[in-house]
Motif scaffolding. Structure first.
Motif, PDB file in Angstrom:
ATOM      1  N   GLU A   4      87.150   4.439  -9.431  1.00 11.21           N
ATOM      2  CA  GLU A   4      87.507   3.097  -8.722  1.00 11.21           C
ATOM      3  C   GLU A   4      86.738   1.883  -9.311  1.00 11.21           C
ATOM      4  OE1 GLU A   4      88.918   1.113  -4.235  1.00 11.21           O
ATOM      5  OE2 GLU A   4      88.315   3.273  -4.760  1.00 11.21           O
ATOM      6  N   ASP A   5      87.264   0.766  -9.800  1.00  5.75           N
ATOM      7  CA  ASP A   5      86.741  -0.317 -10.126  1.00  5.75           C
ATOM      8  C   ASP A   5      87.148  -1.579  -9.237  1.00  5.75           C
ATOM      9  OD1 ASP A   5      84.986   0.546 -12.276  1.00  5.75           O
ATOM     10  OD2 ASP A   5      86.752   1.497 -12.827  1.00  5.75           O
ATOM     11  N   PHE A   6      86.234  -2.155  -8.550  1.00  8.64           N
ATOM     12  CA  PHE A   6      86.752  -3.485  -7.724  1.00  8.64           C
ATOM     13  C   PHE A   6      85.882  -4.445  -8.410  1.00  8.64           C
ATOM     14  CE2 PHE A   6      85.663  -6.265  -4.342  1.00  8.64           C
ATOM     15  CZ  PHE A   6      86.940  -6.798  -3.836  1.00  8.64           C
ATOM     16  N   GLY A   7      86.495  -5.746  -8.340  1.00  4.20           N
ATOM     17  CA  GLY A   7      86.272  -7.127  -8.931  1.00  4.20           C
ATOM     18  C   GLY A   7      86.758  -8.166  -8.104  1.00  4.20           C
ATOM     19  N   THR A   8      85.882  -9.025  -8.000  1.00  4.98           N
ATOM     20  CA  THR A   8      86.408 -10.437  -7.111  1.00  4.98           C
ATOM     21  C   THR A   8      85.604 -11.827  -8.041  1.00  4.98           C
ATOM     22  OG1 THR A   8      86.980 -11.601  -5.130  1.00  4.98           O
ATOM     23  CG2 THR A   8      84.970 -10.376  -5.294  1.00  4.98           C
ATOM     24  N   THR A   9      86.412 -12.794  -7.938  1.00  7.17           N
ATOM     25  CA  THR A   9      85.788 -13.960  -8.536  1.00  7.17           C
ATOM     26  C   THR A   9      86.329 -15.256  -7.763  1.00  7.17           C
ATOM     27  OG1 THR A   9      85.196 -15.375 -10.426  1.00  7.17           O
ATOM     28  CG2 THR A   9      87.429 -14.263 -10.260  1.00  7.17           C
ATOM     29  N   ARG A  10      85.678 -15.860  -7.375  1.00  8.37           N
ATOM     30  CA  ARG A  10      85.880 -17.577  -6.541  1.00  8.37           C
ATOM     31  C   ARG A  10      85.474 -18.708  -7.449  1.00  8.37           C
ATOM     32  NH1 ARG A  10      86.464 -18.633  -0.131  1.00  8.37           N
ATOM     33  NH2 ARG A  10      86.287 -20.816  -0.400  1.00  8.37           N
ATOM     34  N   PHE A  11      86.477 -19.693  -7.428  1.00  7.89           N
ATOM     35  CA  PHE A  11      85.953 -20.926  -8.075  1.00  7.89           C
ATOM     36  C   PHE A  11      86.315 -21.978  -6.816  1.00  7.89           C
ATOM     37  CE2 PHE A  11      87.625 -24.735  -9.882  1.00  7.89           C
ATOM     38  CZ  PHE A  11      86.444 -25.263 -10.672  1.00  7.89           C
ATOM     39  N   ASP A  12      85.249 -22.707  -6.632  1.00  6.50           N
ATOM     40  CA  ASP A  12      85.220 -23.866  -5.740  1.00  6.50           C
ATOM     41  C   ASP A  12      84.914 -25.050  -6.294  1.00  6.50           C
ATOM     42  OD1 ASP A  12      85.209 -22.748  -2.544  1.00  6.50           O
ATOM     43  OD2 ASP A  12      84.255 -21.476  -4.002  1.00  6.50           O
ATOM     44  N   TRP A  13      85.853 -26.274  -6.228  1.00  7.14           N
ATOM     45  CA  TRP A  13      85.682 -27.529  -6.611  1.00  7.14           C
ATOM     46  C   TRP A  13      85.782 -28.561  -5.411  1.00  7.14           C
ATOM     47  CZ3 TRP A  13      90.009 -29.998  -9.985  1.00  7.14           C
ATOM     48  CH2 TRP A  13      89.549 -31.241 -10.313  1.00  7.14           C
ATOM     49  N   ASN A  14      84.868 -29.317  -5.333  1.00  6.26           N
ATOM     50  CA  ASN A  14      84.681 -30.490  -4.178  1.00  6.26           C
ATOM     51  C   ASN A  14      85.169 -31.641  -5.279  1.00  6.26           C
ATOM     52  OD1 ASN A  14      83.747 -29.016  -2.259  1.00  6.26           O
ATOM     53  ND2 ASN A  14      81.558 -29.578  -2.714  1.00  6.26           N
ATOM     54  N   ILE A  15      86.689 -32.027  -5.244  1.00  4.38           N
ATOM     55  CA  ILE A  15      87.176 -32.921  -5.913  1.00  4.38           C
ATOM     56  C   ILE A  15      86.744 -34.365  -5.541  1.00  4.38           C
ATOM     57  CG2 ILE A  15      89.426 -33.979  -6.736  1.00  4.38           C
ATOM     58  CD1 ILE A  15      90.635 -31.396  -6.049  1.00  4.38           C
ATOM     59  N   GLY A  16      86.429 -34.823  -4.204  1.00  2.00           N
ATOM     60  CA  GLY A  16      86.013 -35.943  -3.843  1.00  2.00           C
ATOM     61  C   GLY A  16      85.830 -35.726  -2.405  1.00  2.00           C
ATOM     62  N   SER A  17      85.845 -36.904  -1.885  1.00  2.00           N
ATOM     63  CA  SER A  17      85.137 -37.164  -0.300  1.00  2.00           C
ATOM     64  C   SER A  17      86.632 -36.640   0.411  1.00  2.00           C
ATOM     65  CB  SER A  17      84.898 -38.571  -0.041  1.00  2.00           C
ATOM     66  OG  SER A  17      85.852 -39.501  -0.152  1.00  2.00           O
ATOM     67  N   LYS A  18      87.842 -36.824  -0.165  1.00  2.00           N
ATOM     68  CA  LYS A  18      88.887 -36.341   0.527  1.00  2.00           C
ATOM     69  C   LYS A  18      89.867 -35.039   0.214  1.00  2.00           C
ATOM     70  CE  LYS A  18      90.161 -41.028   2.123  1.00  2.00           C
ATOM     71  NZ  LYS A  18      89.889 -40.971   3.387  1.00  2.00           N
ATOM     72  N   ASP A  19      89.184 -34.733  -0.892  1.00  2.00           N
ATOM     73  CA  ASP A  19      89.986 -33.319  -1.434  1.00  2.00           C
ATOM     74  C   ASP A  19      88.732 -32.015  -1.783  1.00  2.00           C
ATOM     75  OD1 ASP A  19      92.695 -34.198  -1.969  1.00  2.00           O
ATOM     76  OD2 ASP A  19      91.645 -35.874  -2.331  1.00  2.00           O
ATOM     77  N   ASN A  20      89.403 -31.179  -1.535  1.00  2.00           N
ATOM     78  CA  ASN A  20      88.542 -29.706  -2.201  1.00  2.00           C
ATOM     79  C   ASN A  20      89.330 -28.830  -2.724  1.00  2.00           C
ATOM     80  OD1 ASN A  20      88.433 -28.020   0.103  1.00  2.00           O
ATOM     81  ND2 ASN A  20      87.482 -29.519   1.071  1.00  2.00           N
ATOM     82  N   PHE A  21      89.089 -28.005  -3.304  1.00  4.11           N
ATOM     83  CA  PHE A  21      90.116 -26.922  -3.950  1.00  4.11           C
ATOM     84  C   PHE A  21      89.238 -25.617  -4.158  1.00  4.11           C
ATOM     85  CE2 PHE A  21      91.455 -24.769  -7.677  1.00  4.11           C
ATOM     86  CZ  PHE A  21      92.845 -24.389  -7.343  1.00  4.11           C
ATOM     87  N   TYR A  22      89.771 -24.587  -3.939  1.00  7.66           N
ATOM     88  CA  TYR A  22      89.331 -23.333  -4.404  1.00  7.66           C
ATOM     89  C   TYR A  22      90.289 -22.427  -4.587  1.00  7.66           C
ATOM     90  CZ  TYR A  22      90.729 -20.755  -0.208  1.00  7.66           C
ATOM     91  OH  TYR A  22      91.237 -20.040   0.798  1.00  7.66           O
ATOM     92  N   SER A  23      89.996 -21.232  -5.765  1.00  7.88           N
ATOM     93  CA  SER A  23      91.059 -20.218  -6.057  1.00  7.88           C
ATOM     94  C   SER A  23      90.063 -18.914  -6.146  1.00  7.88           C
ATOM     95  CB  SER A  23      91.530 -20.423  -7.431  1.00  7.88           C
ATOM     96  OG  SER A  23      90.510 -20.786  -8.479  1.00  7.88           O
ATOM     97  N   THR A  24      90.724 -17.926  -5.639  1.00  7.95           N
ATOM     98  CA  THR A  24      89.825 -16.607  -5.787  1.00  7.95           C
ATOM     99  C   THR A  24      91.006 -15.547  -6.478  1.00  7.95           C
ATOM    100  OG1 THR A  24      90.997 -15.729  -3.714  1.00  7.95           O
ATOM    101  CG2 THR A  24      88.985 -17.070  -3.675  1.00  7.95           C
ATOM    102  N   TYR A  25      90.387 -14.521  -7.181  1.00  2.77           N
ATOM    103  CA  TYR A  25      91.228 -13.388  -7.838  1.00  2.77           C
ATOM    104  C   TYR A  25      90.315 -12.274  -7.550  1.00  2.77           C
ATOM    105  CZ  TYR A  25      93.220 -10.243 -11.020  1.00  2.77           C
ATOM    106  OH  TYR A  25      93.796  -9.172 -11.550  1.00  2.77           O
ATOM    107  N   THR A  26      91.182 -10.963  -7.007  1.00  2.00           N
ATOM    108  CA  THR A  26      90.670  -9.844  -6.646  1.00  2.00           C
ATOM    109  C   THR A  26      91.421  -8.762  -7.020  1.00  2.00           C
ATOM    110  OG1 THR A  26      89.714 -10.786  -4.493  1.00  2.00           O
ATOM    111  CG2 THR A  26      90.053  -8.495  -4.566  1.00  2.00           C
ATOM    112  N   ILE A  27      90.599  -7.682  -7.454  1.00  2.00           N
ATOM    113  CA  ILE A  27      91.532  -6.626  -8.137  1.00  2.00           C
ATOM    114  C   ILE A  27      90.982  -5.147  -7.930  1.00  2.00           C
ATOM    115  CG2 ILE A  27      90.208  -7.011 -10.477  1.00  2.00           C
ATOM    116  CD1 ILE A  27      92.682  -5.822 -11.621  1.00  2.00           C
ATOM    117  N   ASP A  28      91.532  -4.160  -7.467  1.00  2.00           N
ATOM    118  CA  ASP A  28      90.942  -3.064  -7.404  1.00  2.00           C
ATOM    119  C   ASP A  28      91.633  -1.994  -7.878  1.00  2.00           C
ATOM    120  OD1 ASP A  28      90.070  -0.507  -5.968  1.00  2.00           O
ATOM    121  OD2 ASP A  28      89.612  -1.418  -4.053  1.00  2.00           O
ATOM    122  N   ASP A  29      91.058  -1.381  -9.015  1.00  6.82           N
ATOM    123  CA  ASP A  29      91.825  -0.285  -9.808  1.00  6.82           C
ATOM    124  C   ASP A  29      91.225   0.783  -9.755  1.00  6.82           C
ATOM    125  OD1 ASP A  29      93.788   0.034 -12.483  1.00  6.82           O
ATOM    126  OD2 ASP A  29      92.046   0.933 -12.990  1.00  6.82           O
TER     127      ASP A  29
END
Length: 632
Positions: free
Chosen positions: A388-413
């Motif tokens: 079994e192989d598990f992996g996850t990654t997460r990206f965070d972005w503070n765009i400005g004082s009014k906006d923020n964004f994040y994305s994640t990807y997780t896989i378990d094979d």
């Protein structure tokens, strides 16, 4: 209502509302700003700063001095309050997933030193009008010992949670294609629970058991998990789809500080004790779990990245006790069921080949009422292999004082090759689970906040039963290149059914595959007015399920008894020469609106013991007399 009864009712309500939750991926802060006399301070400027990533939320207290900051990312925060005529105020602590933190900020008059408070932001009781929940925090996830590093075992830290895995019916097969742990929460079925990873459904491939987890039976990724929350019973309208517990998991994220870990865990059979069913030699066992995690800033206070990998390898000798035709039956002699005397039987050519699907007995004869049955025991072990192989990654972005964004990807094979009850029959399982999520948060004003989230979940499963090559070469098949059909003697022909002699040949559910795709979009809007926070949203999910779950693709031969088996007289033979793949499609749409504000009362109650004045001319008592509860 008397003062005493009013206090009891207030305390009962507060306890029943404790540890409420408003979001599946973050937490909330709300409170009141007051002066030293307790009077409210309107239009105070409040800054809520995330010390880990540098993002912040700016608010202004209402005319009643109250404020609310919904949907804050989990982490360490500092609250700063500024108001004309008052000294600056700072307070800091951690915010956890799914919790509403009630804070009352009392400002000192101007000219005083800056007030700094370090401690728990959470009130001892929670006044939010939402559900109860049970947090498993970051320290518990990372530090509590676990056998196999399956963090879902920590669900049992909450009351009303029972690990139901050992009670799962049926052996390995398509009906149990989700092999992760199963939990009954508040008395509900395990299938009623919903697992959410960063707000997106985290699901298994089975249509029956949707609990996530790989073929190891573990839910890997401890170092990629920040914390998780278990919400049960009467929860917020923001949750839905299933009526069981809602388990909200939040991924670890990168911060301004570079952090990481590397680890390795080893288990083996060197010091194991002998199992009752083991032979003289203890079956081998090796388990290797290893991995690494790292997170940090790409650009300070702006861009962050986190990644985690975990590998699981297991070689296990599975102890088996198999019921097989005894040596007399192999030679063509079956005991009379009444006297036990051996009766000669002509062994058909195909039956002679099918006998190679069982090992030769090495144990005692099985008897019924003291009479031999022609069945004996084989005791030993067969190897199991799991990757079994598990992996996850997460990206965070503070765009400005009014906006923020994040994305994640997780896989378990994962992949598992496991012996059935018969060491000459194996099943192979291949399972892959994936979750992708992206979220954007926009602050329109101190009162208005919007969160939009998109996610994709996919879980695919393949099940295959076979006979090892050495035995397959000695056994018949229906078609060239197809494993030997399933063989049942004096037993059920249903999937995972039992028989007098341990089943042989390929599993009846062999060559089955399923893939489930879930496309999810939801949008949540928060609007704060005084003590009230109105939350509304819409949730849309598109389900695609593709499967070829037809049984008996390799065939199944059923024999009424050991005698008819040796004679080659088949009771029934089922076979599906062609299959029709099925594609299921469904669209779910839900909307909601609710007031998730706090329920504060203008009257406060306290337990107080105040000395009563003595009568005129009387001597003072040695101990004061207590007065009843009083309204403050």
């Amino acid at each position: 209502m008397s003062s005493r009864n009013r206090v009891s009712a207030s305390l009962l309500f507060a306890v029943a509302s404790a540890a409420a939750s408003a979001q599946v991926v973050g937490g909330n802060i709300s409170g009141v700003v007051t002066d030293p006399s307790g009077a409210v301070i309107p239009k105070a400027h409040i800054t809520i700063h995330n010390d880990d990533t540098g993002s912040q939320r700016d608010l202004v207290s209402s005319s009643s001095g109250s404020f609310t900051a919904p949907s804050l990312t989990v982490g360490h925060y500092t609250i700063t309050v500024d108001a004309p005529g008052f000294a600056a105020f700072h307070r800091s602590d951690n915010i956890t997933v799914g919790q509403t933190l009630e804070v009352n900020l009392k400002l000192a008059l101007s000219g005083s030193e800056t007030v700094t408070v370090n401690g728990d932001l959470a009130s001892s009781v929670n006044l939010s009008t939402e559900q109860t929940s049970g947090l498993v925090n970051a320290r518990q996830v990372k530090e509590l010992p676990l056998n196999g590093r399956s963090y879902d075992q920590l669900l049992t830290l909450n009351p009303g949670v029972v690990n139901y895995t050992n009670q799962r019916s049926g052996s390995t097969g398509t009906s149990n294609s989700s092999v992760g742990s199963m939990f009954s929460i508040s008395g509900r079925r395990p299938q009623d629970n919903l697992f959410l990873l960063n707000g997106i459904e985290y699901t298994g491939a089975s249509l029956i058991n949707t609990t996530p987890g790989g073929t190891s039976g573990q839910l890997l990724g401890i170092d990629g998990v920040h914390e998780f929350n278990v919400v049960t019973d009467t929860y917020s309208a923001a949750y839905g789809k299933r009526d069981g517990a809602q388990i909200s998991i939040v991924s670890q994220n990168g911060t301004n500080q570079l952090h990481g870990s590397a680890y390795g865990f080893e288990r083996n059979s060197f010091l194991d004790a002998r199992n009752y069913f083991d032979n003289a030699r203890i079956p081998e066992f090796q388990r290797h779990v290893y991995g690494a995690a790292v997170g940090g800033p790409i650009k300070k206070d702006k861009l962050f990245l986190f990644g985690n990998y975990e590998g699981y390898r297991q070689n296990l000798g599975v102890s088996l006790q198999t019921l097989v035709p005894d040596n007399n039956a192999r030679a063509g002699f079956v005991p009379n069921p009444t006297t036990g005397a051996l009766v000669p039987v002509t062994v058909a050519p195909n039956s002679a080949k099918l006998l190679n699907l069982w090992p030769v007995a090495n144990g005692a004869e099985v008897t019924q009422n003291g009479i031999p049955t022609g069945i004996a025991k084989w005791t030993g072990s067969a190897p199991q292999r799991i990757r079994e192989d598990f992996g996850t990654t997460r990206f965070d972005w503070n765009i400005g004082s009014k906006d923020n964004f994040y994305s994640t990807y997780t896989i378990d094979d994962s992949y598992a090759n496991t012996p059935s009850g018969n060491p000459y029959t194996y099943v192979q399982e291949t399972l892959r689970e994936q979750v992708f999520s992206a979220q954007e948060q926009h602050v329109f004003s101190p009162r208005l906040l919007n969160i939009a989230r998109f996610g994709f979940s996919r879980s695919s499963f393949y099940f295959y039963g076979y006979v090892p090559a050495a035995q397959q070469a000695l056994a018949p098949t229906v078609r060239p290149g197809v494993p030997t059909y399933a063989v049942v003697i004096s037993g059920s022909t249903a999937s995972n059914g039992a028989s007098a002699i341990t089943g042989a040949g390929a599993n009846v559910g062999s060559n089955n595959a399923i893939a489930r795709n879930l496309f999810t979009f939801d949008d949540h809007l928060y609007y704060t007015v005084g003590k009230h926070t109105f939350q509304g949203g819409v949730w849309v999910q598109r389900l695609q399920s593709n499967d070829n779950l037809a049984q008996n693709q390799y065939g199944q031969a059923s024999f009424a008894s050991l005698t008819t088996f040796l004679q080659g007289t088949i009771k029934t033979f089922t076979y599906a020469p062609t299959i029709t793949p099925l594609g299921w499609r469904a669209t779910y749409v839900d909307g909601f609106i609710e007031d998730t504000g706090t329920s504060r009362r203008t009257s406060k109650y306290a337990l107080a013991f105040v000395p009563s004045p003595p009568p005129a001319g009387a001597k003072r008592r040695a101990a004061p007399r207590s007065t009843p509860l009083r309204t403050m």
